[in-house]
Enzyme design. Sequence first.
Site, PDB file in Angstrom:
ATOM      1  CE1 TYR A 123      -5.228  -5.603  -1.212  1.00  0.00           C
ATOM      2  CE2 TYR A 123      -3.730  -5.885  -3.050  1.00  0.00           C
ATOM      3  CZ  TYR A 123      -3.969  -5.831  -1.688  1.00  0.00           C
ATOM      4  OH  TYR A 123      -2.921  -6.011  -0.824  1.00  0.00           O
ATOM      5  CE  LYS A 170      -9.400 -17.409   8.736  1.00  0.00           C
ATOM      6  NZ  LYS A 170      -8.602 -18.245   9.627  1.00  0.00           N
ATOM      7  CG  ASP A 201      -5.386 -19.002   9.383  1.00  0.00           C
ATOM      8  OD1 ASP A 201      -5.722 -19.867   8.548  1.00  0.00           O
ATOM      9  OD2 ASP A 201      -6.034 -18.783  10.429  1.00  0.00           O
ATOM     10  CG  ASP A 225       0.045  -7.977  -1.270  1.00  0.00           C
ATOM     11  OD1 ASP A 225       1.205  -8.003  -1.705  1.00  0.00           O
ATOM     12  OD2 ASP A 225      -0.417  -7.014  -0.623  1.00  0.00           O
ATOM     13  CG  ASP A 229       5.458  -9.266   0.765  1.00  0.00           C
ATOM     14  OD1 ASP A 229       5.489  -9.361  -0.478  1.00  0.00           O
ATOM     15  OD2 ASP A 229       5.527  -8.178   1.369  1.00  0.00           O
TER      16      ASP A 229
HETATM   17  C1  IPM Z   1       2.554  -6.042  -4.506  1.00  0.00           C
HETATM   18  C2  IPM Z   1       2.364  -4.773  -3.736  1.00  0.00           C
HETATM   19  C3  IPM Z   1       1.126  -4.092  -4.226  1.00  0.00           C
HETATM   20  C4  IPM Z   1      -0.005  -5.057  -3.989  1.00  0.00           C
HETATM   21  C5  IPM Z   1       0.777  -2.733  -3.647  1.00  0.00           C
HETATM   22  C6  IPM Z   1       1.921  -1.765  -3.725  1.00  0.00           C
HETATM   23  C7  IPM Z   1      -0.446  -2.162  -4.295  1.00  0.00           C
HETATM   24  O1  IPM Z   1       2.311  -5.022  -2.393  1.00  0.00           O
HETATM   25  O2  IPM Z   1       2.628  -5.998  -5.738  1.00  0.00           O
HETATM   26  O3  IPM Z   1       2.618  -7.103  -3.897  1.00  0.00           O
HETATM   27  O4  IPM Z   1      -0.512  -5.149  -2.885  1.00  0.00           O
HETATM   28  O5  IPM Z   1      -0.357  -5.773  -4.912  1.00  0.00           O
HETATM   29 MG    MG Z   2       2.925  -7.002  -1.885  1.00  0.00          MG
END
Ligand code: IPM
Ligand code: MG
Length: 336
Positions: A123, A170, A201, A225, A229
């Site tokens: 990023y 990785k 992974d 990130d 999730d």
């Molecule tokens: C998060 C989101 C953000 C990220 C995006 C929307 C830029 O997915 O905060 O996890 O990837 O950091």
């Molecule tokens: Mg995210």
Amino acid sequence: MSLRIAVVKGDGIGPEVIPEAQKILEHFLTDADFFEVELGLAKWEKTGSACSPDDIRELKGADAIIFGAVTTPPDPDYRSVLLQIRHELDLYANLRPIRSLRPNPDGSFVDMMIVRENTEGLYSGIEEIGTERSTTLRVVTKAGSRRIAEKACSLVLERDRNHQLVIGYKGNVLKSDLLFRDTCSEVASSFGIQTKAVFIDALCLDVLQHPNNYDVIVTTNMFGDILSDVCGYLTGGLGMLPSANIGDTHAFFEPVHGSAPDIAGKGIANPVAAVRSAAMMLEYFGMKQQACLVEESIADLINSGVCTPDLGGCESTSSFGSRLIAVVCKKEERKI
Ligand code: IPM
Ligand code: MG
């Protein structure tokens, strides 16, 4: 002087969940000044900029920021508001606690912390976009790896579970990750903390299979990130996960979920992730007890079936928020 809290509702479900988080903040930070900063899609459509230099200045003037979500429009020149803020405020540590409020079938609770490097990695924002070839530069620096490792190590000590620090990387493919791994290991050994480096992974699967083997995981930006999730699976989904973006001089609190345009405007979004982000802000201000009270109150409600539809309940965003405040007040009375 009273605290100044910037409130960014953003768009999508942001304007629905943030008022519930703000209620909690107003309840505990009675002297604070709350001021709104308008950012996001609507502003971008109106002005061509989703977050202006003036907005950044305002955010920098706050003692802390609570943020909902901002939708990314399909414009190749659009710069993510979140990434812009994280860079400009140098919010290098993205702390993402993965804590279940409902017990697992075996009675255990998941409780780990993902420490995501938040300013570099994939990023970095350094990209060359072409029609035949596009590249994104993945940046790993010694200084960036060192400061995130220091943050992760201090959390290992604070949490005091006698656990090793897990490094998600990785390095078999990305040589830049060897610098990350080795710097994290060096920092950890100076803290007297053992480390275990695991390929990201494999780690994504293992955290799901053996969540109780984990305490603090440190990793690079995009891996963090994705991993956070993935871990939503352990806690009831993304509606449950809060985060804190912390730098040396600024702090920004946001739910891990995005703007969820598919459910926006329906009043069904789960405000728990936003409210827990507010609780992280309380903890940042040294109000750990109050933060725990909020967490306990959310757990009580959810465990008695009071929740939004994503968790199988029938509360609306705001009715859950109101019931939460009522439980918080009741618990406070009992403690007095
Ligand atoms: C998060 C989101 C953000 C990220 C995006 C929307 C830029 O997915 O905060 O996890 O990837 O950091
Ligand atoms: Mg995210």
